[in-house]
Each structure stands twice: as C-alpha cells, then as structure tokens.
Design a protein around this motif. Structure first.
Motif, PDB file in Angstrom:
ATOM      1  N   GLN A  79       0.910  -1.409   0.115  1.00  0.00           N
ATOM      2  CA  GLN A  79      -0.202   0.173   0.256  1.00  0.00           C
ATOM      3  C   GLN A  79       0.772   1.210  -0.095  1.00  0.00           C
ATOM      4  OE1 GLN A  79      -3.651   0.046   2.385  1.00  0.00           O
ATOM      5  NE2 GLN A  79      -3.140   1.994   2.842  1.00  0.00           N
ATOM      6  N   ASN A  80       1.853   1.454   0.687  1.00  0.00           N
ATOM      7  CA  ASN A  80       2.828   2.536   0.718  1.00  0.00           C
ATOM      8  C   ASN A  80       3.516   2.774  -0.614  1.00  0.00           C
ATOM      9  OD1 ASN A  80       2.336   3.259   3.584  1.00  0.00           O
ATOM     10  ND2 ASN A  80       3.983   1.458   4.126  1.00  0.00           N
ATOM     11  N   LYS A  81       3.670   1.660  -1.274  1.00  0.00           N
ATOM     12  CA  LYS A  81       4.506   1.953  -2.488  1.00  0.00           C
ATOM     13  C   LYS A  81       3.418   2.447  -3.447  1.00  0.00           C
ATOM     14  CE  LYS A  81       7.525  -0.358  -5.561  1.00  0.00           C
ATOM     15  NZ  LYS A  81       8.432  -1.474  -5.945  1.00  0.00           N
ATOM     16  N   ALA A  82       2.111   1.752  -3.314  1.00  0.00           N
ATOM     17  CA  ALA A  82       0.913   2.494  -4.346  1.00  0.00           C
ATOM     18  C   ALA A  82       0.696   3.887  -4.003  1.00  0.00           C
ATOM     19  CB  ALA A  82      -0.247   1.582  -4.009  1.00  0.00           C
ATOM     20  N   ALA A  83       0.863   4.229  -2.873  1.00  0.00           N
ATOM     21  CA  ALA A  83       0.681   5.489  -2.582  1.00  0.00           C
ATOM     22  C   ALA A  83       1.732   6.570  -2.983  1.00  0.00           C
ATOM     23  CB  ALA A  83       0.501   5.752  -0.843  1.00  0.00           C
ATOM     24  N   GLN A  84       2.936   5.944  -2.810  1.00  0.00           N
ATOM     25  CA  GLN A  84       4.159   6.882  -3.431  1.00  0.00           C
ATOM     26  C   GLN A  84       4.130   6.871  -4.827  1.00  0.00           C
ATOM     27  OE1 GLN A  84       7.351   4.499  -2.101  1.00  0.00           O
ATOM     28  NE2 GLN A  84       7.085   5.211   0.070  1.00  0.00           N
ATOM     29  N   GLN A  85       3.537   5.794  -5.350  1.00  0.00           N
ATOM     30  CA  GLN A  85       3.566   5.840  -6.996  1.00  0.00           C
ATOM     31  C   GLN A  85       2.465   6.768  -7.573  1.00  0.00           C
ATOM     32  OE1 GLN A  85       3.083   1.755  -7.311  1.00  0.00           O
ATOM     33  NE2 GLN A  85       5.095   1.326  -8.158  1.00  0.00           N
ATOM     34  N   THR A  86       1.369   6.684  -6.910  1.00  0.00           N
ATOM     35  CA  THR A  86       0.448   7.522  -7.249  1.00  0.00           C
ATOM     36  C   THR A  86       0.700   9.236  -6.914  1.00  0.00           C
ATOM     37  OG1 THR A  86      -1.440   5.879  -6.749  1.00  0.00           O
ATOM     38  CG2 THR A  86      -2.138   8.092  -7.068  1.00  0.00           C
ATOM     39  N   ALA A  87       1.286   9.237  -5.782  1.00  0.00           N
ATOM     40  CA  ALA A  87       1.728  10.782  -5.433  1.00  0.00           C
ATOM     41  C   ALA A  87       2.741  11.187  -6.578  1.00  0.00           C
ATOM     42  CB  ALA A  87       2.363  10.689  -4.102  1.00  0.00           C
ATOM     43  N   ALA A  88       3.760  10.110  -7.072  1.00  0.00           N
ATOM     44  CA  ALA A  88       4.385  10.632  -8.264  1.00  0.00           C
ATOM     45  C   ALA A  88       3.768  11.197  -9.493  1.00  0.00           C
ATOM     46  CB  ALA A  88       5.537   9.820  -8.354  1.00  0.00           C
TER      47      ALA A  88
END
Ligand code: T6T
Length: 324
Positions: free
Chosen positions: A203-212
């Motif tokens: 989930q953290n990775k998903a959040a980081q990717q979406t933020a980018a």
C-alpha cells in the motif's frame, strides 16, 4: 434463478452424501492457501470456515504474509509434504509460475480448486491447464469494464486516468487492467490511460507511485486502484495531495477504508467482490467431489456488488462490504 437452484441441488447432494458427525477419520481434510493477509482473503476464510462447519469437513489454513510465488510456494510444498490433505483450495499468485508447484500437489494425490485467481487462461475444460477441479471467482475482465465506466462517468468522459496495480501475470488484476483498457479505448476515445504501475501489493508503494503521478500530471482526472492495497494507496495519495474530489478514484474491493474514502468524496465507486461465497463454494465443491459428484462446473463466477454513494446505506448492498 437457475444458478441458485443448481447450487441448492449441489448442497442437497452433498448433505445427503456426507454424513453429519462422521467419525474424524472419515472427514476430508482441505488445505486453504489464499494469496496474502488482507481483508478480501480474511472474508474468504470466513466462508471456508462456515462451510467446513456446515459440511463437517476439516480445514487447515495458512496465509502468506506477502504476495507472490516466493512466499506461496514453500507453504504449498509444506502442505503437500504433510501427507494428510485431500484437497487444496488456493489463489495462485502467478498464473504460470504456480502451475508446477500445484501440479506436484496433484501428483501427490491432492485435488486442487482455485479461488479468486486461476492458472493458465482459466479454461479448465480446453486447457492449457486442466488439472484443477474448478475456478471459483470474479469475472475480473468484466469487473475492469465496470470500473472503467464508473471512472469515465465520474470524470465526464475525458482526460487522463491512471492505473495502479499489484503485479504482472496475476489473473485477477491482469483481467481488471484488460477490461478497463478495453472499455476506455472502445467507448471513451477522449480518455487517455497511463500505467499500470506495479506496487507488489504494498500500500505504501501504491501511495508513493500515485503521488509521483499526481505531481507529474497536473491535470490527472482519475485513478483506478485494481485491488485493496492499490486502491487504498491511491486514495491516500489523493487525500494527502489535497485533491480529494478533484481526482476521482475507483476502488476495486470493498474495504472499510474504501467506503470511508467514498463517504468523504474521494472515491466515486467501490466494486465489491464476493469472497465469502468463493470460500464457501470451494469447500462445498471439495465435499461434493469427495462424495462422488462428477458434474461440478469448471468455472463459477461469483458476481459483484457495485457500491456508490446512493446505495451504500442499502442493507442488501452494505452486506458485501468486507467485515473482518
Ligand atoms: O483483489 C483481491 C484479489 O481478488 C486479488 O487477486 C488480490 O488482491 C486482493 O486480495 C485484494 O487485496
């Protein structure tokens, strides 16, 4: 409906053939090996346990801590090595790489039922993979189509949308991506699709990717999160960027958080799968097979509940929110 009648018939057959209170040594034993610890598989586990109780069969459950072949294979191998399982009910974490390890289970005399995800192309009648008894799960290509139409509606049928997903080669999320892209291309020529990015079910990775992506694409109109952690990560990123309501999110999987994000205007549509039914039916199929039923369907689609702001309070819909 016909399907309900059919399932009721199977239940009746199973109940007639499996004596209640049979001696422990007569009970069939099922290994349940889902994909990972998450609310979707936890609800599925409830379905498995309720069916096991109803039908008087034994279940041994083991759930990997992380998603993928590396975590799932050794648990599967250990289940096979126990030597006391009659069936394995599992969600293969890769449609090709899990064929070998599951074939080894079959060679050891264990029958396999796949739930949620399938092996090969999921056609267990014509192949290439035909050894599992059945695939019981969602029609994920159709789920992707529903998600696309929902996101297109929320974004006014134009602009840039982005897919965040887990891994390549997983039948479930791959089907969702395919159905989503197909509808956008055919029905919404003014929508352009970015991605998918793969978060490895983190989930953290998903959040980081979406933020980018949010930072890079100032005019992003929407995000499709293809499962629990993808959608929750994407939704969190949209909230953190202060873009709730401006960037629309469609969430596959009806977790409490997805519903909360919908109530806050961040998520516009939540697609609930029916994991309880998948687990319950799989155990029912194993018991029916053990009782000599030879006509079990090789594929069962369990359907969806499509949840939005207007129907979320309806108890007939709300019961499909994943409660764990
Ligand atoms: O979306 C479900 C499941 O259908 C998929 O195969 C993997 O992710 C989930 O378990 C949700 O986290």
């Amino acid at each position: 409906s016909k399907k309900r009648l059919y399932l009721a018939l199977i239940t009746a057959l199973v109940l007639a053939a499996v004596p209640h209170g049979a001696a422990a040594q007569d009970k069939i034993k099922i290994g349940f090996l889902p994909g990972v610890v998450d609310p979707f598989y936890q609800v599925m586990q409830l379905g498995v346990e309720v069916a096991a109780k109803d039908l008087g069969v034994q279940v041994v459950t083991q759930i990997p801590q992380t998603w993928g072949v590396e975590a799932q294979t050794p648990i599967l191998d250990a289940m096979v090595a126990r030597g006391d399982l009659d069936y394995i009910v599992t969600a293969p974490t890769d449609k090709d790489q899990m064929i070998g390890p599951l074939k080894a289970a079959v060679d050891a005399g264990i029958k396999v039922i796949t739930v949620d995800t399938f092996l090969g192309d999921g056609d267990y009648v014509n192949g290439p993979v035909t050894f599992p008894i059945s695939y019981i799960g969602s029609d994920n290509v159709e789920g992707g189509r529903i998600s696309a139409r929902g996101l297109a509606k929320a974004t006014g049928g134009k602009g840039l949308v982005y897919i965040n997903s887990t891994n390549p080669n997983v039948s479930s999320v791959e089907g969702r991506e395919q159905g989503f892209k197909e509808v956008m291309e055919k029905e919404f020529p003014d929508i352009k699709v970015l991605g998918p990015d793969y978060n490895l079910d983190d989930q953290n990775k998903a959040a980081q990717q979406t933020a980018a992506v949010l930072e890079r694409e100032a005019d992003l109109a929407g995000v499709f999160g293809t499962n629990v952690f993808s959608a929750q990560g994407a939704g969190t990123a949209v909230v953190n960027a202060g873009l709730g309501g401006h960037v629309q999110v469609v969430a596959y999987d009806a977790t409490q958080l997805a519903i909360e994000l919908m109530n806050n205007g961040v998520v516009s549509l939540v697609l609930a799968q029916k994991p309880f039914d998948m687990g319950y039916l799989a155990v029912q199929f194993a018991a029916a097979d053990a009782a000599g039923v030879t006509s079990l369907p090789r594929r069962v689609e369990t359907g969806f509940a499509i949840i939005d702001k207007d129907n979320v309070k309806d108890p007939a819909i709300a019961r499909f929110i994943y409660q764990v």
